[in-house]
Motif scaffolding. Structure first.
Motif, PDB file in Angstrom:
ATOM      1  N   ILE A  99       0.843  -1.179  -0.215  1.00  0.00           N
ATOM      2  CA  ILE A  99      -0.083  -0.109   0.034  1.00  0.00           C
ATOM      3  C   ILE A  99       0.987   1.294  -0.099  1.00  0.00           C
ATOM      4  CG2 ILE A  99      -1.716   1.277   1.253  1.00  0.00           C
ATOM      5  CD1 ILE A  99      -2.926  -1.464   2.277  1.00  0.00           C
ATOM      6  N   LEU A 100       1.708   1.262   0.916  1.00  0.00           N
ATOM      7  CA  LEU A 100       2.872   2.523   0.866  1.00  0.00           C
ATOM      8  C   LEU A 100       3.362   2.500  -0.485  1.00  0.00           C
ATOM      9  CD1 LEU A 100       4.256   2.186   4.477  1.00  0.00           C
ATOM     10  CD2 LEU A 100       2.525   3.660   3.857  1.00  0.00           C
ATOM     11  N   GLU A 101       3.968   1.385  -1.002  1.00  0.00           N
ATOM     12  CA  GLU A 101       4.515   1.608  -2.255  1.00  0.00           C
ATOM     13  C   GLU A 101       3.535   2.146  -3.358  1.00  0.00           C
ATOM     14  OE1 GLU A 101       7.723  -2.260  -2.228  1.00  0.00           O
ATOM     15  OE2 GLU A 101       5.676  -2.572  -3.043  1.00  0.00           O
ATOM     16  N   ILE A 102       2.281   1.850  -3.375  1.00  0.00           N
ATOM     17  CA  ILE A 102       1.250   2.400  -4.201  1.00  0.00           C
ATOM     18  C   ILE A 102       1.095   3.983  -3.886  1.00  0.00           C
ATOM     19  CG2 ILE A 102      -1.157   2.473  -4.733  1.00  0.00           C
ATOM     20  CD1 ILE A 102      -1.094  -0.682  -4.367  1.00  0.00           C
ATOM     21  N   LEU A 103       0.828   4.310  -2.673  1.00  0.00           N
ATOM     22  CA  LEU A 103       0.953   5.658  -2.426  1.00  0.00           C
ATOM     23  C   LEU A 103       2.039   6.484  -2.613  1.00  0.00           C
ATOM     24  CD1 LEU A 103      -1.226   5.302   0.913  1.00  0.00           C
ATOM     25  CD2 LEU A 103      -1.892   5.835  -1.248  1.00  0.00           C
ATOM     26  N   ALA A 104       3.228   5.940  -2.607  1.00  0.00           N
ATOM     27  CA  ALA A 104       4.463   6.495  -3.043  1.00  0.00           C
ATOM     28  C   ALA A 104       4.679   7.036  -4.507  1.00  0.00           C
ATOM     29  CB  ALA A 104       5.695   5.615  -2.859  1.00  0.00           C
ATOM     30  N   GLU A 105       3.699   6.379  -5.326  1.00  0.00           N
ATOM     31  CA  GLU A 105       3.489   6.954  -6.734  1.00  0.00           C
ATOM     32  C   GLU A 105       2.350   8.127  -6.617  1.00  0.00           C
ATOM     33  OE1 GLU A 105       2.451   3.322  -8.838  1.00  0.00           O
ATOM     34  OE2 GLU A 105       4.278   2.561  -8.090  1.00  0.00           O
ATOM     35  N   GLY A 106       1.566   8.405  -5.632  1.00  0.00           N
ATOM     36  CA  GLY A 106       0.529   9.230  -5.651  1.00  0.00           C
ATOM     37  C   GLY A 106      -0.679   9.054  -4.841  1.00  0.00           C
ATOM     38  N   GLU A 107      -1.575  10.009  -4.689  1.00  0.00           N
ATOM     39  CA  GLU A 107      -2.679   9.793  -3.809  1.00  0.00           C
ATOM     40  C   GLU A 107      -3.619   8.864  -4.498  1.00  0.00           C
ATOM     41  OE1 GLU A 107      -4.272  13.663  -3.721  1.00  0.00           O
ATOM     42  OE2 GLU A 107      -3.148  14.237  -1.762  1.00  0.00           O
ATOM     43  N   ARG A 108      -4.102   7.997  -3.720  1.00  0.00           N
ATOM     44  CA  ARG A 108      -5.332   6.963  -4.259  1.00  0.00           C
ATOM     45  C   ARG A 108      -6.308   6.977  -3.158  1.00  0.00           C
ATOM     46  NH1 ARG A 108      -3.084   6.480  -9.044  1.00  0.00           N
ATOM     47  NH2 ARG A 108      -1.316   5.141  -8.879  1.00  0.00           N
ATOM     48  N   ASN A 109      -7.566   6.512  -3.672  1.00  0.00           N
ATOM     49  CA  ASN A 109      -8.550   6.031  -2.656  1.00  0.00           C
ATOM     50  C   ASN A 109      -8.634   4.583  -2.339  1.00  0.00           C
ATOM     51  OD1 ASN A 109     -10.319   4.909  -4.848  1.00  0.00           O
ATOM     52  ND2 ASN A 109     -10.905   6.897  -5.413  1.00  0.00           N
ATOM     53  N   VAL A 110      -9.614   4.048  -1.615  1.00  0.00           N
ATOM     54  CA  VAL A 110      -9.445   2.623  -1.183  1.00  0.00           C
ATOM     55  C   VAL A 110      -9.738   1.945  -2.509  1.00  0.00           C
ATOM     56  CG1 VAL A 110     -10.587   0.941   0.206  1.00  0.00           C
ATOM     57  CG2 VAL A 110     -10.147   3.205   1.313  1.00  0.00           C
ATOM     58  N   ASN A 111     -10.748   2.259  -3.360  1.00  0.00           N
ATOM     59  CA  ASN A 111     -11.110   1.330  -4.555  1.00  0.00           C
ATOM     60  C   ASN A 111      -9.910   1.233  -5.518  1.00  0.00           C
ATOM     61  OD1 ASN A 111     -13.887   0.984  -3.548  1.00  0.00           O
ATOM     62  ND2 ASN A 111     -14.529   2.773  -4.723  1.00  0.00           N
ATOM     63  N   GLU A 112      -9.136   2.460  -5.539  1.00  0.00           N
ATOM     64  CA  GLU A 112      -7.998   2.397  -6.648  1.00  0.00           C
ATOM     65  C   GLU A 112      -6.994   1.251  -5.962  1.00  0.00           C
ATOM     66  OE1 GLU A 112      -8.106   6.872  -8.498  1.00  0.00           O
ATOM     67  OE2 GLU A 112      -7.378   6.796  -6.354  1.00  0.00           O
ATOM     68  N   ILE A 113      -6.840   1.513  -4.716  1.00  0.00           N
ATOM     69  CA  ILE A 113      -5.626   0.645  -3.930  1.00  0.00           C
ATOM     70  C   ILE A 113      -6.096  -0.660  -4.184  1.00  0.00           C
ATOM     71  CG2 ILE A 113      -4.447  -0.059  -1.679  1.00  0.00           C
ATOM     72  CD1 ILE A 113      -5.017   3.094  -0.946  1.00  0.00           C
ATOM     73  N   VAL A 162     -12.594   9.096   0.599  1.00  0.00           N
ATOM     74  CA  VAL A 162     -11.255   9.279   1.289  1.00  0.00           C
ATOM     75  C   VAL A 162     -10.231   8.952   0.302  1.00  0.00           C
ATOM     76  CG1 VAL A 162     -10.073   9.047   3.276  1.00  0.00           C
ATOM     77  CG2 VAL A 162     -12.393   8.856   3.277  1.00  0.00           C
ATOM     78  N   VAL A 163      -9.236  10.166   0.182  1.00  0.00           N
ATOM     79  CA  VAL A 163      -8.145  10.018  -0.507  1.00  0.00           C
ATOM     80  C   VAL A 163      -6.979   9.955   0.512  1.00  0.00           C
ATOM     81  CG1 VAL A 163      -6.628  11.080  -2.443  1.00  0.00           C
ATOM     82  CG2 VAL A 163      -9.288  11.193  -2.541  1.00  0.00           C
ATOM     83  N   TYR A 164      -6.076   8.651   0.185  1.00  0.00           N
ATOM     84  CA  TYR A 164      -5.066   8.546   1.033  1.00  0.00           C
ATOM     85  C   TYR A 164      -3.769   9.068   0.336  1.00  0.00           C
ATOM     86  CZ  TYR A 164      -8.179   5.970   3.871  1.00  0.00           C
ATOM     87  OH  TYR A 164      -9.232   5.610   4.561  1.00  0.00           O
ATOM     88  N   SER A 165      -2.750   9.566   1.074  1.00  0.00           N
ATOM     89  CA  SER A 165      -1.494   9.856   0.928  1.00  0.00           C
ATOM     90  C   SER A 165      -0.426   9.758   2.184  1.00  0.00           C
ATOM     91  CB  SER A 165      -1.358  11.290   0.348  1.00  0.00           C
ATOM     92  OG  SER A 165      -1.700  12.178   1.480  1.00  0.00           O
ATOM     93  N   LEU A 166       0.859   9.514   1.642  1.00  0.00           N
ATOM     94  CA  LEU A 166       1.745   9.399   2.543  1.00  0.00           C
ATOM     95  C   LEU A 166       1.866  10.731   3.434  1.00  0.00           C
ATOM     96  CD1 LEU A 166       4.875   8.091   0.551  1.00  0.00           C
ATOM     97  CD2 LEU A 166       3.007   6.847   1.886  1.00  0.00           C
TER      98      LEU A 166
END
Length: 108
Positions: A24-38, A71-75
């Motif tokens: 999940i952190l690797e994905i968020l390192a590429e940019g913001e994502r919501n739960v469905n995208e993750i 909800v959009v998640y980011s590091l």
């Protein structure tokens, strides 16, 4: 103060101590994502992703920002991306050492 820093480090690394959370952190390192995208990227259940995001949020590793009903998640800190890259380099070094050792054993 020193003990507080050590506790922070221990808690931080505990938050990272799960393969799905790392991904999940690797994905968020590429940019913001919501739960469905993750969830789509991982091919994983939403509940599993949500549970792991909750752990990461509780340790202040990621933040969730409301965008309408999503909800959009980011590091929380861009240095987390650097940490992941360093961890990969350490893994690569161990892998190279293991391969070298195996080749040495094979050639004996």
């Amino acid at each position: 103060m020193y003990q507080e820093i050590q506790q922070f480090k221990a808690d931080f690394f505990k938050a990272l101590a799960h393969p799905l959370r790392i991904r999940i952190l690797e994905i968020l390192a590429e940019g913001e994502r919501n739960v469905n995208e993750i969830q789509t990227i991982l091919g994983s259940e939403g509940s599993a992703v949500s549970q792991q995001l909750a752990v990461l949020r509780s340790k202040n590793v990621v933040r969730g920002t409301k965008d309408g009903t999503t909800v959009v998640y980011s590091l929380t800190d861009p240095l987390i991306k650097d940490l992941l890259q360093v961890a990969k380099r350490i893994f690569d070094n161990h892998l190279v050492n293991a391969i070298t050792l195996l080749e040495h054993i094979k050639n004996q």
